[in-house]
Design a protein around this motif. Structure first.
Motif, PDB file in Angstrom:
ATOM      1  N   MET A   1      -0.886   0.217 -14.522  1.00 25.38           N
ATOM      2  CA  MET A   1       0.232   0.514 -13.629  1.00 25.38           C
ATOM      3  C   MET A   1       0.547  -0.702 -12.766  1.00 25.38           C
ATOM      4  O   MET A   1      -0.339  -1.302 -12.165  1.00 25.38           O
ATOM      5  N   ARG A   2       1.818  -1.085 -12.719  1.00 20.22           N
ATOM      6  CA  ARG A   2       2.250  -2.173 -11.845  1.00 20.22           C
ATOM      7  C   ARG A   2       2.644  -1.578 -10.505  1.00 20.22           C
ATOM      8  O   ARG A   2       3.563  -0.779 -10.403  1.00 20.22           O
ATOM      9  N   THR A 189      -7.280   0.789  -4.412  1.00 18.57           N
ATOM     10  CA  THR A 189      -7.890  -0.072  -3.406  1.00 18.57           C
ATOM     11  C   THR A 189      -8.559  -1.293  -4.022  1.00 18.57           C
ATOM     12  O   THR A 189      -9.152  -1.223  -5.101  1.00 18.57           O
ATOM     13  N   VAL A 190      -8.454  -2.397  -3.288  1.00 18.34           N
ATOM     14  CA  VAL A 190      -9.098  -3.647  -3.675  1.00 18.34           C
ATOM     15  C   VAL A 190      -9.930  -4.117  -2.492  1.00 18.34           C
ATOM     16  O   VAL A 190      -9.383  -4.427  -1.423  1.00 18.34           O
ATOM     17  N   LEU A 208     -11.162  -2.347  -7.573  1.00 19.21           N
ATOM     18  CA  LEU A 208     -11.454  -3.746  -7.881  1.00 19.21           C
ATOM     19  C   LEU A 208     -12.138  -4.386  -6.686  1.00 19.21           C
ATOM     20  O   LEU A 208     -11.857  -4.032  -5.540  1.00 19.21           O
ATOM     21  N   ILE A 209     -13.034  -5.326  -6.967  1.00 16.03           N
ATOM     22  CA  ILE A 209     -13.690  -6.118  -5.923  1.00 16.03           C
ATOM     23  C   ILE A 209     -13.402  -7.585  -6.188  1.00 16.03           C
ATOM     24  O   ILE A 209     -13.623  -8.078  -7.299  1.00 16.03           O
ATOM     25  N   LEU A 210     -12.889  -8.280  -5.158  1.00 16.75           N
ATOM     26  CA  LEU A 210     -12.602  -9.701  -5.265  1.00 16.75           C
ATOM     27  C   LEU A 210     -13.244 -10.430  -4.090  1.00 16.75           C
ATOM     28  O   LEU A 210     -13.342  -9.873  -2.995  1.00 16.75           O
ATOM     29  N   LEU A 213      -8.416 -13.126  -1.778  1.00 11.83           N
ATOM     30  CA  LEU A 213      -7.168 -12.590  -2.339  1.00 11.83           C
ATOM     31  C   LEU A 213      -6.733 -13.309  -3.604  1.00 11.83           C
ATOM     32  O   LEU A 213      -5.837 -12.832  -4.309  1.00 11.83           O
ATOM     33  N   ASP A 214      -7.343 -14.441  -3.899  1.00 18.68           N
ATOM     34  CA  ASP A 214      -7.035 -15.135  -5.147  1.00 18.68           C
ATOM     35  C   ASP A 214      -7.297 -14.205  -6.323  1.00 18.68           C
ATOM     36  O   ASP A 214      -8.325 -13.537  -6.403  1.00 18.68           O
ATOM     37  N   GLY A 215      -6.378 -14.158  -7.252  1.00 18.00           N
ATOM     38  CA  GLY A 215      -6.523 -13.305  -8.415  1.00 18.00           C
ATOM     39  C   GLY A 215      -5.856 -11.955  -8.258  1.00 18.00           C
ATOM     40  O   GLY A 215      -5.742 -11.197  -9.236  1.00 18.00           O
ATOM     41  N   LEU A 216      -5.408 -11.632  -7.061  1.00 14.30           N
ATOM     42  CA  LEU A 216      -4.803 -10.320  -6.838  1.00 14.30           C
ATOM     43  C   LEU A 216      -3.525 -10.141  -7.622  1.00 14.30           C
ATOM     44  O   LEU A 216      -3.266  -9.064  -8.186  1.00 14.30           O
ATOM     45  N   VAL A 217      -2.699 -11.168  -7.686  1.00 15.84           N
ATOM     46  CA  VAL A 217      -1.414 -11.059  -8.384  1.00 15.84           C
ATOM     47  C   VAL A 217      -1.608 -10.689  -9.840  1.00 15.84           C
ATOM     48  O   VAL A 217      -0.866  -9.864 -10.390  1.00 15.84           O
ATOM     49  N   GLU A 218      -2.635 -11.244 -10.468  1.00 14.08           N
ATOM     50  CA  GLU A 218      -2.874 -10.981 -11.888  1.00 14.08           C
ATOM     51  C   GLU A 218      -3.334  -9.560 -12.149  1.00 14.08           C
ATOM     52  O   GLU A 218      -3.284  -9.100 -13.288  1.00 14.08           O
ATOM     53  N   THR A 219      -3.777  -8.852 -11.108  1.00 13.41           N
ATOM     54  CA  THR A 219      -4.316  -7.504 -11.314  1.00 13.41           C
ATOM     55  C   THR A 219      -3.304  -6.411 -11.033  1.00 13.41           C
ATOM     56  O   THR A 219      -3.628  -5.233 -11.135  1.00 13.41           O
TER      57      THR A 219
END
Length: 220
Positions: A1-2, A189-190, A208-210, A213-219
């Motif tokens: 889902m986007r 939630t991230v 998701l766990i990061l 915030l890097d990588g958030l756009v791809e998820t």
């Protein structure tokens, strides 16, 4: 889902809560880190207790009270730095990746907002100082309802204002307790686990766990 909306906690997620003490480390003294940790812990504790008591005061008052308590707990810290620390809290540093990530989400058509325990005045000052005022679509402050997180009414401010189902929202926070509350409310939630803390509230896990915030756009 986007997801069509990305909502961010402010303190610890977008803004470095320890930046104020770090900026005045020389004046505070060698136990500045301890002072900062107690300041933050008590700031949060006071918000939870006051929500349970039904005795809301704005987050700035709690921030001042928490700092005063921290000075009492750390007598080696120089109280003469108190006003400088409070002034610095209005213009905390944002984490380096924050502007680019928010701009990238906006470029993909997502709505972007802050949802925070902070008072509206505090949040507007921090956002402007970090140059994020032209990126964010909205700032949701608990001032509007007189309750702090993790009260479900806090998260509902965003879904009501934007007329969205919770499932359409991706919520990011560095605070695991905040992630638990937002997960129970129904957000995707991230957890931005900047400090590498062990997991807790395992019955309300993040999607998701990061580490940032890097990588958030791809998820999304």
């Amino acid at each position: 889902m986007r997801h069509s909306a990305f909502i961010f906690d402010a303190y610890g997620t977008l803004f470095d809560v320890h930046a104020a003490v770090r900026r005045h480390a020389g004046a505070v003294g060698p136990d500045g880190q301890l002072l900062s940790e107690i300041w933050r812990a008590k700031q949060l504790e006071y918000s939870w207790v006051r929500t349970m008591m039904g005795a809301f005061v704005d987050f700035w008052q709690l921030t001042e009270q928490a700092l005063d308590h921290a000075f009492e707990r750390v007598p080696s810290a120089d109280r003469a730095a108190r006003q400088d620390l409070l002034d610095a809290y209005w213009r905390l540093d944002c984490y380096p990746e924050v502007p680019l990530v928010l701009k990238a989400l906006k470029a993909e058509g997502a709505r972007v907002a802050v949802l925070s325990n902070g008072s509206r005045a505090m949040l507007e000052a921090a956002v402007k100082s970090a140059g994020l005022d032209l990126v964010l679509d909205d700032i949701f402050s608990v001032d509007d309802i007189g309750r702090f997180k993790t009260d479900p009414a806090v998260y509902d401010m965003a879904t009501t204002a934007w007329r969205l189902y919770p499932q359409a929202v991706s919520f990011q926070s560095s605070n695991r307790w905040d992630i638990a509350g937002a997960t129970k409310f129904g957000f995707r939630t991230v957890w931005i686990n900047r400090a590498g803390q062990p997991d807790e509230y395992r019955d309300y896990p993040p999607a998701l766990i990061l580490p940032s915030l890097d990588g958030l756009v791809e998820t999304r």
